[in-house]
Every structure is written in C-alpha cells, then in structure tokens.
Design an enzyme around this catalytic site. Structure first.
Site, PDB file in Angstrom:
ATOM      1  N   ARG A   1      18.687   4.555   4.921  1.00  0.00           N
ATOM      2  CA  ARG A   1      18.372   4.484   6.363  1.00  0.00           C
ATOM      3  C   ARG A   1      18.623   3.077   6.893  1.00  0.00           C
ATOM      4  O   ARG A   1      19.088   2.873   8.010  1.00  0.00           O
ATOM      5  CB  ARG A   1      16.905   4.880   6.596  1.00  0.00           C
ATOM      6  CG  ARG A   1      16.646   6.367   6.448  1.00  0.00           C
ATOM      7  CD  ARG A   1      15.166   6.649   6.318  1.00  0.00           C
ATOM      8  NE  ARG A   1      14.397   6.110   7.424  1.00  0.00           N
ATOM      9  CZ  ARG A   1      13.125   5.727   7.350  1.00  0.00           C
ATOM     10  NH1 ARG A   1      12.453   5.832   6.213  1.00  0.00           N
ATOM     11  NH2 ARG A   1      12.513   5.257   8.393  1.00  0.00           N
TER      12      ARG A   1
ATOM     13  N   HIS B   1      -4.147   1.450   5.492  1.00  0.00           N
ATOM     14  CA  HIS B   1      -2.741   1.062   5.546  1.00  0.00           C
ATOM     15  C   HIS B   1      -2.411   0.491   6.919  1.00  0.00           C
ATOM     16  O   HIS B   1      -2.804   1.053   7.937  1.00  0.00           O
ATOM     17  CB  HIS B   1      -1.835   2.281   5.285  1.00  0.00           C
ATOM     18  CG  HIS B   1      -0.381   1.942   5.374  1.00  0.00           C
ATOM     19  ND1 HIS B   1       0.305   1.386   4.316  1.00  0.00           N
ATOM     20  CD2 HIS B   1       0.504   2.037   6.399  1.00  0.00           C
ATOM     21  CE1 HIS B   1       1.558   1.169   4.692  1.00  0.00           C
ATOM     22  NE2 HIS B   1       1.708   1.544   5.947  1.00  0.00           N
TER      23      HIS B   1
ATOM     24  N   LYS C   1       4.078   7.392   0.246  1.00  0.00           N
ATOM     25  CA  LYS C   1       3.567   6.352  -0.659  1.00  0.00           C
ATOM     26  C   LYS C   1       2.048   6.393  -0.717  1.00  0.00           C
ATOM     27  O   LYS C   1       1.434   6.185  -1.753  1.00  0.00           O
ATOM     28  CB  LYS C   1       4.075   4.982  -0.215  1.00  0.00           C
ATOM     29  CG  LYS C   1       5.554   4.819  -0.566  1.00  0.00           C
ATOM     30  CD  LYS C   1       6.171   3.580   0.018  1.00  0.00           C
ATOM     31  CE  LYS C   1       6.485   3.753   1.462  1.00  0.00           C
ATOM     32  NZ  LYS C   1       7.595   3.017   2.011  1.00  0.00           N
TER      33      LYS C   1
HETATM   34  N1  URA Z   1       7.576   1.262   6.360  1.00  0.00           N
HETATM   35  C1  URA Z   1       7.844   2.212   5.435  1.00  0.00           C
HETATM   36  O1  URA Z   1       7.252   2.231   4.367  1.00  0.00           O
HETATM   37  N2  URA Z   1       8.765   3.148   5.736  1.00  0.00           N
HETATM   38  C2  URA Z   1       9.434   3.188   6.905  1.00  0.00           C
HETATM   39  O2  URA Z   1      10.240   4.062   7.102  1.00  0.00           O
HETATM   40  C3  URA Z   1       9.139   2.175   7.851  1.00  0.00           C
HETATM   41  C4  URA Z   1       8.209   1.248   7.548  1.00  0.00           C
END
Ligand code: URA
Length: 437
Positions: free
Chosen positions: A171, A85, A190
């Site tokens: 957010r 990632h 995720k």
């Molecule tokens: N990428 C994400 O998946 N989440 C975040 O909070 C910031 C960047």
C-alpha cells in the site's frame, strides 16, 4: 464448484460489490502464501481505495489477517486485559503514563508497542531511552512480570500479522495507505493478534495526525470499534485533538521526563487529561469501575498517593532499566546543546505545524530516515508555547535539544515556519472531540 481466482475478485471489487468471508480468506491466504502476484494485489488495493468496504468485509479482513502468523494468548494472565492503541501523534507519551497508572488501579497491562513511524514517535523507542530498559523479553518472563508487577510492555514480534506487514508495504508504494477500511483492518488485525480482551482506541485528529479531518477520524473510529466488537472484544474509541503536540516534549528521553512528571501529578494539563480520559475508559472496560467519574477519581488517587509512580519504578526495574535514571532525570540521556528559540514578535500562538514539528524532531535524530537507522534518544524539541498562549517579543517559544550547535541553529530557523505567532487571539481547538461506543 468453480475455483476462486484473484482476477474475478478484483473485477468484483472494482465494480463495487461486497466480498464474501471466503473471498477475504482467499485473499489473505494468498498474501501469506505469496501466491497472489503483487500487481493483482495492488490493483485490488486500488479498487478498495475507490470502492471502499462494508463493515463486514473490513472485519473479516482484520480477523483473517490477525491469524496470518503468530498470535498471543494472554489467558494465563488473570484479570481482564485491556489494551490501548493510539493512531499516532506527535509528543504522544500517553502509553508511558497509562500503563503504570491503570496497572496501579488493578488493570493488568500486557502490551506490544511499536517504534516511531514517519513523523510520529513510538513507545518502544521512548522506553529504550531509559538506560538498560529491555523491550524483548521471553514470553514466560513477560507473563510472570505481568502477574508480579501488573505490567509488561514489549516490541512487536517478527511474525505477528505477516499478511498486514506485506500488504502495508505494498500500500505504501501504491498510494493506497489512506483508505479507511484498509487502515482500520490493518490496525485492528495487530490488536486482535495481541490477545487482549478489549481495546480503548485513541483516534487522533488534526494536522499532526493520520486523519486531518474530524469526519474521517470519526469514520475510522466507528469502523475500528465495529471490527473490535464484531471480533467479540470490548472496544471503544476516544477522538482526541492533534492540532498541536501533546504536552511540550517531542523526542524520546524528553518525553520520558514529561511522562515522569505526569505520573507525579505534575504533567502538562493536556497530557493529564488525555491520560485520565483513556485510563478511565480502560478501567470501565476492565470491569474495575462502572462510572467515568469514579474511574477518574481512582486514577487521580493513584497519582496522588504515589501508587502510579511506585508501579512505574517496579516496571522499569523488572525490564532491566536503571531506576536511578528515572529518580534523577539528570541521569537520562541529555543532548549536549540546548538552544532556546525566542519569538520575533508579540501576539498569540495561532498555528503549530504539528506534523512538521514531528519531522523536525526526527531530523534532529529522534526518528529514523530509514528502517535500519539508529535513533538518538537525547534530542528533540520542547514546545513551550501552545495554541492560544500569549507571547511577548523575545519570549522563549521552544527549545531545541541537539547534537551540535549547527544542527540546533538550523532547527531553530525551521521552527519559525512551524510556529506562527499572530496578533489575533484564537482559542485552542478541543482536546477531546467525543467517544465512539
Ligand atoms: N497504521 C497501521 O498500522 N496501519 C495502517 O494502515 C495505517 C496506520
């Protein structure tokens, strides 16, 4: 037993106390069931922003969010599945290189990737610039493909980690994105839902990254690794530089072309280095090699003997892409206008506004201005001169690939504010800052 109430949890976090696992579960369930009003969630996010979270709280938040919707079970695929990632960069086409490279070396890759976000590109958009390439495949076909070809790469499904999706959107509009525990929990939720056995995290640092500062990037990497390990996964992070684009190409089909060159061993040095560094760590976590030097050798061998390239061809073909277009790059989408931008003075490249370059490529059509926009796979930038490179007056600094001459000329003018050539030579910043294990 008293009933849990969101107001008490906001009060607790505002005063800097630590949430119990049950309290984190209450919050995540409340997000998923929409039983906590947005104003209370927003207040809680702001309290977290200022008070932070312990590693234990961040881990519990990631784990609870990871099971808030669908999850992927990769156990039907033999072997240790290691996912990679990136926290997001400009010109970051490493996944396109790494997937076939590590698959050729024996590590199965079954991965979900995203689309472009803000000034950063997304692997799914890049792959879709190969004519016919499908990024939505039924699960059974995907698993069969991974068993046969060694790779399957698809877009994120709609119902993966809905709690994060909701919280992230909140957010975004409450100025609470830039909280290290919330970012770490969001990303790792995720990853955990994606079902891999381990993760190699490429945490970018620099003016084109989410984290502009090395200490912040290190804290984020440490927290993500601790969440991964705390969830019972193999996990490590590499801190890599993003004070300039990775490689030369920014834009979807242009990046595919550069990834093709890398798979043939002819990619730019920085792209090769980041790909080999991350790939070696993937082979180590997958248990294929024990030592970094041996893992790198194995990957270099895969490039030298053509195995990585052949795996790329098989992968593209398995996902419906036209193999002729990757064999003959003239068949990839190409912008009608290609305008060189020449330096107005002599000197050395002293500064590249990497985020600005990503946004400029986006404005040319390589990214989206709103969620439902279509991107243009053909357009983007080629940055010919990188940090520290000598430049003569009149020498090409960059090329703009655009839909019209008017757009190309406007982008060329913007480029002069994003690429600074100065008389003083400064060495390029590090590419690899270190590992978090
Ligand atoms: N990428 C994400 O998946 N989440 C975040 O909070 C910031 C960047």
């Amino acid at each position: 037993m008293s009933v849990m109430r969101m107001i008490d949890l906001i009060y607790k976090k505002r005063n800097g106390a630590e949430h119990s696992p049950e309290e984190i579960r209450f919050i995540v369930n409340g997000i998923a069931e929409k039983s906590i009003p947005d104003y209370q969630l927003a207040a809680w996010c702001m309290a977290v922003y200022f008070q932070g979270m312990s590693p234990r709280e961040a881990r519990n938040l990631a784990i609870e969010m990871s099971v808030s919707g669908e999850t992927v079970d990769l156990s039907a695929i033999p072997g240790v599945k290691i996912d990679k990632h990136s926290t997001g960069g400009v010109g970051d086409k490493v996944s396109l290189v790494l997937a076939p490279l590590v698959a050729a070396a024996g590590a199965p890759v079954c991965k979900m990737s995203g689309r472009g976000l803000g000034h950063t590109g997304g692997t799914i958009d890049k792959l879709e610039s190969i004519p016919g390439f499908k990024t939505e495949i039924p699960k059974e076909d995907l698993f069969r493909q991974v068993k046969e070809v060694g790779i399957g790469l698809v877009g994120q499904t709609g119902n993966l980690v809905p709690a994060d999706k909701y919280l992230y959107a909140l957010r975004d509009v409450t100025c609470t994105v830039e909280s290290i525990p919330l970012i770490a929990a969001s990303i790792m939720s995720k990853k955990l839902a994606g079902g891999a056995d381990g993760y190699v995290l490429d945490v970018k640092v620099g003016n084109g990254a989410f984290m502009k500062d090395l200490e912040e990037a290190k804290s984020l990497a440490e927290l993500m690794v601790s969440i991964g390990k705390g969830a019972g996964k193999k996990c490590m992070a590499v801190l890599t530089g993003m004070d300039q684009p990775l490689g030369h190409a920014i834009g979807n089909a242009l990046e595919v072309q550069e990834a093709i060159a890398a798979l043939k061993g002819q990619g730019p040095g920085d792209l090769m280095e980041v790909s080999l560094t991350l790939g070696a760590q993937m082979l180590i976590l997958a248990g294929i090699e024990e030592e970094e030097a041996a893992a790198r050798n194995r990957l270099e061998q895969m490039i030298a003997d053509g195995a990585a390239w052949r795996t790329f061809e098989k992968w593209v073909s398995a996902q419906g892409g036209e193999v002729s277009a990757i064999r003959d790059e003239a068949l990839l989408p190409t912008a009608p206008i290609q305008l060189p931008v020449v330096s107005r003075n002599a000197g050395y490249v002293a500064y590249l506004d990497t985020e600005g370059l990503g946004m400029l490529a986006g404005r040319l059509g390589a990214g989206r201005a709103s969620k439902d926009d279509c991107i243009d796979h053909r357009v983007g930038l080629i940055i010919r001169k990188k940090l520290g490179d000598p430049v003569k007056e009149g020498e090409v600094l960059a090329e703009v690939h655009a839909r019209t001459m008017q757009e190309a000329q406007a982008a060329a003018e913007s480029l002069y504010n994003l690429v600074i050539v100065s008389a003083i030579h400064q060495p390029a910043p590090p590419l690899i800052y270190g590992y978090i294990i």
